[in-house]
Design a protein around this motif. Structure first.
Motif, short mmCIF file in Angstrom:
data_model
loop_
_atom_site.label_atom_id
_atom_site.label_comp_id
_atom_site.label_asym_id
_atom_site.label_seq_id
_atom_site.Cartn_x
_atom_site.Cartn_y
_atom_site.Cartn_z
N ILE A 306 0.84 -1.20 0.00
CA ILE A 306 0.00 0.00 0.00
C ILE A 306 0.87 1.25 0.00
O ILE A 306 1.80 1.36 0.80
N GLU A 307 0.56 2.17 -0.90
CA GLU A 307 1.28 3.45 -0.92
C GLU A 307 0.64 4.39 0.09
O GLU A 307 -0.56 4.65 0.04
N ARG A 308 1.46 4.87 1.01
CA ARG A 308 0.95 5.73 2.08
C ARG A 308 1.55 7.13 1.95
O ARG A 308 2.72 7.28 1.62
N GLU A 309 0.73 8.13 2.26
CA GLU A 309 1.20 9.51 2.21
C GLU A 309 1.59 9.94 3.63
O GLU A 309 0.77 9.89 4.55
N LEU A 310 2.82 10.37 3.81
CA LEU A 310 3.34 10.72 5.13
C LEU A 310 2.82 12.08 5.58
O LEU A 310 2.55 12.96 4.76
N ASN A 311 2.68 12.24 6.91
CA ASN A 311 2.24 13.54 7.44
C ASN A 311 3.39 14.41 7.90
O ASN A 311 3.18 15.51 8.42
N GLY A 312 4.63 13.92 7.74
CA GLY A 312 5.81 14.71 8.08
C GLY A 312 6.23 14.62 9.52
O GLY A 312 7.17 15.31 9.94
N LYS A 313 5.57 13.75 10.31
CA LYS A 313 5.91 13.63 11.73
C LYS A 313 6.32 12.21 12.12
O LYS A 313 6.66 11.96 13.28
N GLU A 314 6.30 11.28 11.17
CA GLU A 314 6.66 9.89 11.47
C GLU A 314 8.17 9.74 11.59
O GLU A 314 8.95 10.52 11.03
#
Length: 819
Positions: A306-314
């Motif tokens: 699954i392609e996931r879009e990061l929120n910049g905090k992981e």
């Protein structure tokens, strides 16, 4: 969380049954919610036997079936029709007899006595796949000639039985997320409660050594994301199927075996509680490991494709050029272990629990690793777990340890130090526990006693017990192992008269709840935690006064609410969007505020304020559609009437109330009701402003009232209701039509009237209002005045004198003119 009884006994060789172990663990705070019997092969091959094929003849009505006779022991000869191409007389086979259950991908079926094309069949000769021993279904499984007919298949294949303990693990028990963690508790419980002394057999890693140093690993971490990161390289491994013992261990607790490398990392995780991850070393660009965040919107494909879009905090584990793993949660597709992998990098890390919890929730991922990291893994076990995994990999996959362990640990997380007073412990528990027993319990839990004396002791808490930070926490650890059932309770019953302070707050609240419900209002209950966005750039409720939540799950739950307004508006918006536009709601709830400029050394009740409020919100029609009359919209005056009725229902003295114009950004227009005596705000109400309605996508008019319930309760009369006879003398009504400036309110008229005539004036009422072209900048109020003397009948002379005084006061103080 699943714990295997057999696996647990490898570390704690107790003689207690699984049922007794479950009881002991439950009474110590690790609640066992269920016990499940399992076998290494589903169903345990019950009613399956080793058989000897005596005869095998072609079926007269089929070109591929055979009619066989099979001896399954004890003189039982079964007729079985078999379609396998490799069936032959003289073979030793496995037979599923009548009543046996055969499992496959689609479920299961039970063997029955039947006829196949006219031939009787009393069982089934099984293939490897039907026996759940493999995937071969091309023919039947043929056993060695020495296999003895009649032997139960369960016995022949050494089918193992196990009991799985389903533990309802609470969020604070990070130390019990593994078999060794549960085993440590069990050792202490056995010694304290059943006097059974057992060791905790922790596998040794003394055999660990680096075979050759041919690889160098560069590791860089962001300490806000990861407190410790350890890793090493193993070269020349063979990725293949895991041995039976390893697969059995994982299958027992519901983990699907994948390959020997991945299975070892899962095994060590379930053994120690320390999550591990293995990367294909040849896919690590630049031979560099970097734990960092990536830009919001970055795309990353995880192991599930699954392609996931990061929120910049992981927390992302990256090579020199690309992300490889969603740190502490889930691996990446492009760096995972495959059958072609020969060189691996094994990670053992300690990630920030808050970062992991937020990232796991954001991406909707709940993994075994995130389950442990969220609760707080042990930062000081990473090296042991890494060595344990490396030794197992060498044993099961070959290869050589080709780098030193690279351990990046910038700031050591030290053990908590707790001073425990015996007198405090005795008072808290309610009885005295022998001091030697206390020491044994602490030693059993791996809690080191740094020093002790007659007064108490000083304990050093292992870093896997993240919730044990105070003396009361340490007392809880002692008590749960000692046994809550050992605490004696006195048979003496002590009672006292329960005095309820007046006013009875609960009774008063229930009275108003019933009143509002009777008038068509619905009660709501909203979360005390609210969004940061509501209080940013907010003049009415500045964010500086908000009580912030430490380690908040998200910005939507980061503050304690200062007002009930925004929760109510959420309810309005939700219902209006679902075509429910006529709404009348109320809510009782606490609001919280931080005192600005109050030093931290002040008591908590000085630094923070908690007050109860009652809010009311109305929009749309005031009542349901009915043939009895036309529907009317709720408006400001409808809501004001409800507020005043609430106060009257509680017998609040209206003479002590003062009404002023409200100044609040969230109100387009409104009033504030103030207690004259102490100048405290009793209530504020008015028409919701366009700005606040727009923020919640509300297009229709809305009206809001907020009562400070604490202030209202303080205004309740102390005396009970008394009754008197109705006056024998009549009331007299007089009306005045007054022309006034626009800014003059009825409240001012009422105030002036009662100031002028305190004895005989009983009531003032506004019954009509007029505005017109001939009254530019003015308005006309029609006001009634009720006069009454309790002792005699009023005459015209007295009445006219009072009305003249009132009119003169209105002219002087309010600039009014008689129309």
């Amino acid at each position: 969380m699943k714990i295997s009884y057999n696996w647990l006994r490898e570390y704690v060789p107790t003689t207690q049954s699984a049922e007794n172990v479950a009881k002991l663990l439950t009474f110590s705070g690790l609640e066992v919610e269920g016990l499940e019997k399992v076998e290494s092969i589903k169903g345990g091959l019950d009613k399956y036997f080793v058989g000897h094929v005596l005869t095998c003849e072609a079926h007269p009505n089929s070109d591929h079936l055979h009619i066989t006779t099979v001896d399954v022991g004890e003189g039982r000869i079964l007729n079985i029709v078999c379609g396998a191409p490799n069936i032959a007389a003289g073979q030793k086979v496995v037979v599923a007899t009548v009543g046996a259950v055969v499992y496959d991908e689609e479920g299961s079926f039970t063997i029955k006595k039947s006829k196949l094309r006219g031939a009787e069949s009393e069982g089934m000769i099984c293939s490897e796949k039907e026996l759940q021993l493999g995937n071969n279904h091309d023919g039947i499984l043929v056993l060695p000639a020495e296999a003895k007919e009649g032997t139960p298949a369960k016995e022949y294949f050494n089918i193992k039985e196990d009991t799985i303990l389903e533990i309802g693990l609470t969020a604070n028990r990070s130390d019990a997320t593994s078999h060794l963690g549960v085993g440590r508790d069990l050792v202490a419980i056995l010694a304290s409660q059943v006097k059974e002394q057992q060791p905790l057999n922790i596998p040794s890693v003394e055999a660990f050594k680096v075979d050759e140093v041919t690889e160098q690993v560069s590791i860089n971490i962001d300490t806000n994301l990861c407190g410790r990161y350890s890793g090493l390289v193993i070269k020349g491994v063979e990725v293949k199927e895991s041995p039976a013992w390893l697969k059995e261990h994982l299958n027992a607790i519901g983990i699907r075996p994948i390959n020997n490398i991945v299975d070892i990392t899962n095994f060590v995780l379930m053994e120690t509680g320390q999550p591990l991850h293995a990367f294909d070393w040849d896919k690590v660009d630049g031979k560099s490991i970097n734990v960092k965040t990536l830009d919001k919107g970055t795309k990353f494909v995880t192991l599930d494709g699954i392609e996931r879009e990061l929120n910049g905090k992981e927390a992302l584990v990256c090579s020199a050029t690309q992300p490889m793993c969603l740190g502490g949660i889930f691996g990446g597709k492009d760096s995972g272990i495959t059958e072609q992998t020969t060189n691996i990098f094994v990670e053992s890390a300690y990630f920030n629990p808050v970062v992991i919890r937020k990232a796991a929730r954001f991406h909707g991922l709940q993994t075994d690793a995130s389950f442990r990291y969220e609760r707080g893994a042990d930062p000081n076990i990473t090296i042991y777990a890494l060595k344990r995994a490396a030794l197992l990999i060498k044993e099961l996959a070959g290869g050589k340890i080709s780098s030193e362990i690279n351990d990046v640990y910038p700031t050591e997380i030290k053990r908590a130090r707790i001073e425990l007073s015996y007198s405090y412990l005795d008072t808290l528990i309610g009885q005295t526990i022998e001091r030697g027993e206390i020491e044994n319990i602490l030693n059993g839990l791996n809690i080191e006693i740094e020093s002790k004396n007659e007064e108490g002791l000083v304990a050093l808490i292992p870093t896997n017990k993240v919730d044990v930070t105070r003396p009361c926490d340490l007392a809880e650890e002692i008590l749960r192992i000692y046994g809550y059932d050992k605490i004696n309770f006195s048979e003496q019953i002590r009672s006292s008269v329960n005095y309820i302070q007046k006013p009875d707050r609960e009774k008063v609240q229930n009275t108003i709840t019933s009143y509002l419900a009777d008038n068509g209002f619905n009660e709501t209950m909203n979360n005390s935690l609210t969004k940061v966005a509501y209080y940013e750039d907010n003049k009415d409720f500045p964010i500086e006064k908000s009580v912030q939540i430490i380690n908040a799950l998200s910005k939507d739950l980061a503050l304690m609410r200062q007002t009930l307004l925004y929760g109510g508006l959420e309810v309005l918006s939700y219902n209006i969007n679902r075509k429910v536009s006529d709404i009348k709601i109320f809510e009782f709830g606490n609001c919280y505020e931080k005192s600005l400029n109050c030093p931290d050394d002040q008591p908590v009740d000085k630094r923070y304020k908690e007050e109860k409020h009652l809010s009311m919100l109305t929009t749309g029609k005031a009542a349901q559609e009915s043939w009895q009359g036309k529907q009317q919209d709720t408006d400001f005056f409808y809501l004001k009437n409800m507020v005043m009725n609430v106060l009257r229902r509680l017998r609040v003295n209206e003479d002590k109330l003062e009404i002023k114009e409200a100044e609040a950004d969230y109100l387009q227009q409104g009033i504030v009701i103030i207690n004259k005596e102490n100048k405290k705000q009793v209530a504020i109400l008015g028409i919701l402003s366009q700005k606040v309605k727009k923020a919640f996508d509300i297009k229709q008019n809305g009206f809001y009232a907020d009562l400070n319930w604490n202030t209202v309760l303080k205004m309740l009369p102390k005396k009970e209701v008394t009754y008197e006879n109705i006056s024998k003398f009549p009331e007299v009504r007089r009306d005045l039509a007054l022309v006034l400036d626009e800014q003059v309110s009825f409240a001012e008229i009422e105030k002036v009237a009662f100031e002028v005539e305190k004895k005989l004036l009983k009531k003032v009422n506004l019954f009509d209002e007029y505005r017109g072209m001939n009254l530019a900048g003015k308005k006309q109020y029609a006001v009634s005045f009720i006069l009454q003397d309790e002792q005699r009948t009023l005459n015209d002379k007295q009445i006219d004198a009072i009305m003249d005084k009132l009119l003169k006061a209105f002219e002087t103080k309010l600039g009014a003119k008689l129309r």
